[in-house]
Design a protein around this motif. Structure first.
Motif, PDB file in Angstrom:
ATOM      1  N   GLN A  19      -1.429  54.173 108.036  1.00 41.94           N
ATOM      2  CA  GLN A  19       0.078  53.986 107.832  1.00 41.94           C
ATOM      3  C   GLN A  19       0.192  53.308 106.230  1.00 41.94           C
ATOM      4  O   GLN A  19       0.829  52.545 106.069  1.00 41.94           O
ATOM      5  N   ILE A  20      -0.631  54.108 105.405  1.00 40.03           N
ATOM      6  CA  ILE A  20      -0.401  53.611 103.814  1.00 40.03           C
ATOM      7  C   ILE A  20       0.192  54.771 103.272  1.00 40.03           C
ATOM      8  O   ILE A  20      -0.129  55.945 103.753  1.00 40.03           O
ATOM      9  N   ALA A  21       0.766  54.735 102.038  1.00 44.83           N
ATOM     10  CA  ALA A  21       1.473  55.669 101.401  1.00 44.83           C
ATOM     11  C   ALA A  21       0.388  56.854 100.915  1.00 44.83           C
ATOM     12  O   ALA A  21      -0.702  56.533 100.476  1.00 44.83           O
ATOM     13  N   ILE A  22       0.655  58.072 101.324  1.00 41.99           N
ATOM     14  CA  ILE A  22      -0.084  59.403 100.931  1.00 41.99           C
ATOM     15  C   ILE A  22      -0.204  59.220  99.430  1.00 41.99           C
ATOM     16  O   ILE A  22      -1.433  59.471  99.005  1.00 41.99           O
ATOM     17  N   CYS A  23       0.886  58.956  98.598  1.00 38.89           N
ATOM     18  CA  CYS A  23       0.710  58.727  97.034  1.00 38.89           C
ATOM     19  C   CYS A  23       1.194  57.201  96.665  1.00 38.89           C
ATOM     20  O   CYS A  23       2.108  57.150  97.163  1.00 38.89           O
ATOM     21  N   TYR A  36       3.079  63.417 105.955  1.00 40.64           N
ATOM     22  CA  TYR A  36       3.340  64.777 105.506  1.00 40.64           C
ATOM     23  C   TYR A  36       4.241  65.457 106.435  1.00 40.64           C
ATOM     24  O   TYR A  36       3.848  65.215 107.679  1.00 40.64           O
ATOM     25  N   ILE A  63      -6.018  59.684 106.462  1.00 41.89           N
ATOM     26  CA  ILE A  63      -6.152  58.323 106.377  1.00 41.89           C
ATOM     27  C   ILE A  63      -4.824  57.875 106.208  1.00 41.89           C
ATOM     28  O   ILE A  63      -4.432  56.748 106.741  1.00 41.89           O
ATOM     29  N   ALA A  64      -3.748  58.329 105.463  1.00 43.20           N
ATOM     30  CA  ALA A  64      -2.593  57.900 105.227  1.00 43.20           C
ATOM     31  C   ALA A  64      -1.902  57.697 106.731  1.00 43.20           C
ATOM     32  O   ALA A  64      -1.086  56.561 107.048  1.00 43.20           O
ATOM     33  N   THR A 120       5.586  56.644  95.226  1.00 36.11           N
ATOM     34  CA  THR A 120       6.219  56.648  96.401  1.00 36.11           C
ATOM     35  C   THR A 120       7.664  57.054  95.886  1.00 36.11           C
ATOM     36  O   THR A 120       8.422  57.110  96.657  1.00 36.11           O
ATOM     37  N   GLU A 142      -7.561  65.104 103.955  1.00 35.29           N
ATOM     38  CA  GLU A 142      -8.560  63.952 104.282  1.00 35.29           C
ATOM     39  C   GLU A 142      -7.525  62.727 103.974  1.00 35.29           C
ATOM     40  O   GLU A 142      -7.371  61.807 104.963  1.00 35.29           O
ATOM     41  N   ASN A 143      -6.869  62.788 102.721  1.00 33.05           N
ATOM     42  CA  ASN A 143      -5.939  61.702 102.522  1.00 33.05           C
ATOM     43  C   ASN A 143      -4.893  61.683 103.550  1.00 33.05           C
ATOM     44  O   ASN A 143      -4.606  60.625 103.705  1.00 33.05           O
ATOM     45  N   HIS A 152       2.714  68.553  96.017  1.00 35.79           N
ATOM     46  CA  HIS A 152       2.569  68.649  97.546  1.00 35.79           C
ATOM     47  C   HIS A 152       3.252  67.904  98.389  1.00 35.79           C
ATOM     48  O   HIS A 152       3.471  67.660  99.585  1.00 35.79           O
ATOM     49  N   VAL A 153       3.264  66.528  97.615  1.00 28.02           N
ATOM     50  CA  VAL A 153       3.769  65.386  98.637  1.00 28.02           C
ATOM     51  C   VAL A 153       5.219  65.295  98.334  1.00 28.02           C
ATOM     52  O   VAL A 153       6.172  64.745  97.731  1.00 28.02           O
ATOM     53  N   LEU A 160      -7.221  66.468  99.883  1.00 23.89           N
ATOM     54  CA  LEU A 160      -5.868  66.164 100.269  1.00 23.89           C
ATOM     55  C   LEU A 160      -5.503  66.059 101.694  1.00 23.89           C
ATOM     56  O   LEU A 160      -4.889  65.165 101.952  1.00 23.89           O
ATOM     57  N   LEU A 207      -6.824  58.225 100.109  1.00 23.80           N
ATOM     58  CA  LEU A 207      -8.236  58.291 100.032  1.00 23.80           C
ATOM     59  C   LEU A 207      -9.016  57.646  99.104  1.00 23.80           C
ATOM     60  O   LEU A 207     -10.030  56.981  99.330  1.00 23.80           O
ATOM     61  N   SER A 224      -2.342  52.365  98.315  1.00 29.22           N
ATOM     62  CA  SER A 224      -2.496  53.657  97.925  1.00 29.22           C
ATOM     63  C   SER A 224      -2.776  53.848  96.180  1.00 29.22           C
ATOM     64  O   SER A 224      -1.867  52.918  95.605  1.00 29.22           O
TER      65      SER A 224
END
Ligand code: SF4
Lengths: 175, 281
Positions: free
Chosen positions: B62-66, B24, B57-58, B69, B53-54, B272-273, B51, A130, A75
């Motif tokens: 299975q990858i970090a939203i942000c 989320y 994908i996350a 972490t 769409e992100n 938001h995360v 956000l 993304l 990410s």
């Protein structure tokens, strides 16, 4: 306006960009955040060369998560640019063409942006998954011991961001 | 007495750290979708769409939203009938967090010494741990992975009794305005009112654990949460600071009795995360 930009950006390209424009960057960018900026500053103080050519380069304020097998990076969204404000003017004066981050820049940085006709881009904070999709390759450059804070050369394709501060000093957050 | 092996807590924490980094909670997704529908400015809408769409994908990859972490904060509510076995509870908590961050490909973001060395501990530990002793024979564990873009914009102030409700409102709204684009809006805002200088900051953090679909059970505080949310969304900060109506997703207040001379107030800003999980053992 919407632009697809090939890096490095020439002066003409930088001059036509306006705060709020939507841009997609393709080419090479370098990661650097707090600890790496401190190191770059120390090298400069000692009169030693930077570990990469900052002339016309773009620095992305990011500390990615570790890549999963088969991925170039994990990410990789922007961190707060404001924290790099103490270091940005000298890098801009040394030829840096732009920065990518999130959040506001200090007056000193905006002045240095105008003086050097550079650009401050903003990317969407918290959209690291993304944004990582646009990063095709990651090669270590320096300070690997800093882990996620190391300097890495990223090859990006259509990396989505906005023009945050343009060459006239206009700011997307004041639109 | 009930025996609880600390390795159970270790394993559950490992899984929770991995899960909250990539997914989320449902209520945040709903709030982001609602924001996306209500925004009228194209750029602000686009930021919220990114956000969402992100998030897809996350979750899919299975990858970090942000990439931030976060630093792990762990709350343990231990029933007083529980006997922990299998070694140190604190060490088990830190082992669980370290394993989750390692196995989940999450970022190690903790430095050993805050001022001088600032050397990465490489494990994302130590976690900040709070323990409460409660009646019963269960153990409740909650974990939050707190990002620092928003943590850096948090504030504590010793208001005076005369400042009252208006003083609290002003303090909270000023904090949100000042946080602006740096805190990755839309934000979730935790507010602590009362207690002491220190406990009020802990309350503000604890308030962030409440699902955003839930409000304060006290009607007066619930109303204050709603009023503050409405006012925050008129500040025109908007998603990513690009202006618009979606500055905050929820204001969460926690209150506690305080001294006759004081009105401590703390605002813990979260982006938001807003990642946390609860488990009962
Ligand atoms: S503030 Fe939140 S969304 Fe923004 S970079 Fe930090 S963790 Fe990510």
């Amino acid at each position: 306006m919407k632009y697809n930009i090939k890096l490095p950006m020439d002066l003409e390209t930088r001059k036509k960009l306006r705060a709020g424009d939507e841009v997609y960057l393709t080419g090479i960018i370098y990661t650097a955040r707090d600890a790496a900026h401190k190191r770059l500053h120390e090298l400069r103080e000692k009169g030693e060369p930077y570990p990469f050519d900052v002339k016309d380069a773009i620095v992305y304020y990011v500390g990615p998560t570790p890549p999963k097998p088969g991925h170039a990076v994990g990410s990789a969204g922007p961190t707060t640019a404001t924290r790099m404000d103490p270091y940005a003017p000298e890098l801009l004066d040394d030829g840096l063409a732009g920065m990518i981050g999130k959040g506001r820049r200090s007056k000193e940085v905006v002045d240095a942006i105008i003086r050097n006709q550079a650009i401050n881009f903003v990317a969407v904070g918290g959209a690291g998954a993304l944004l990582s999709q646009s990063i095709k390759k990651a090669e270590p450059v320096a300070f690997e011991e800093l882990l996620s804070e190391a300097i890495v050369r990223l090859t990006v394709e259509d990396f989505p961001c906005f023009v945050g501060v343009d060459t006239l000093g206009n700011d997307i957050y004041d639109e | 007495m009930r025996d609880v092996d600390v390795s159970i807590i270790e394993n559950k924490l490992r899984e929770a750290c991995m899960a909250i980094a990539v997914e989320y909670s449902h209520d945040i997704i709903c709030a982001l979708k609602k924001g996306e529908q209500e925004e009228t400015r194209e750029k602000s809408k686009a930021a919220l769409r990114m956000l969402l769409e992100n998030a897809e994908i996350a979750s899919r990859e299975q990858i970090a939203i942000c990439q931030d972490t976060g630093m792990a904060i762990v709350w343990v509510k231990a029933g007083q009938e529980v006997h922990f076995t299998g070694g140190s509870l604190m060490e088990a908590i830190n082992r669980g967090v370290a394993a989750g961050y390692h196995d989940g490909y999450l970022r190690a973001s903790v430095v050993d010494d805050p001022l001088f060395d600032r050397k990465n501990t490489k494990t994302n530990t130590p976690a900040v741990v709070y323990c409460d002793i409660v009646p019963g024979d269960e153990v409740e564990v909650e974990v939050m992975a707190k990002g620092f873009g928003s943590e850096n914009k948090s504030k504590t102030k010793m208001l005076t009794p005369a400042d009252g409700v208006e003083g609290v409102k002003k303090f909270v709204l000023d904090a949100i305005r000042e946080a602006g684009p740096n805190a990755c809006p839309p934000m979730v805002v935790g507010v602590g009112v009362g207690g002491t200088f220190d406990s009020c900051a802990v309350m503000a953090k604890k308030a962030l654990l409440r699902p955003i679909s839930q409000s304060n059970p006290d009607e007066r505080y619930r109303q204050l949460e709603d009023e503050l949310l409405e006012a925050a969304n008129q500040l025109n900060v908007g998603p990513m600071g690009l202006h618009g109506k979606t500055t905050a997703l929820k204001i969460q207040i926690e209150q506690f009795p305080t001294h006759i001379a004081g009105l401590p107030c703390a605002v813990n800003i979260c982006c938001h995360v807003c990642r946390h999980a609860r488990m009962v053992i």
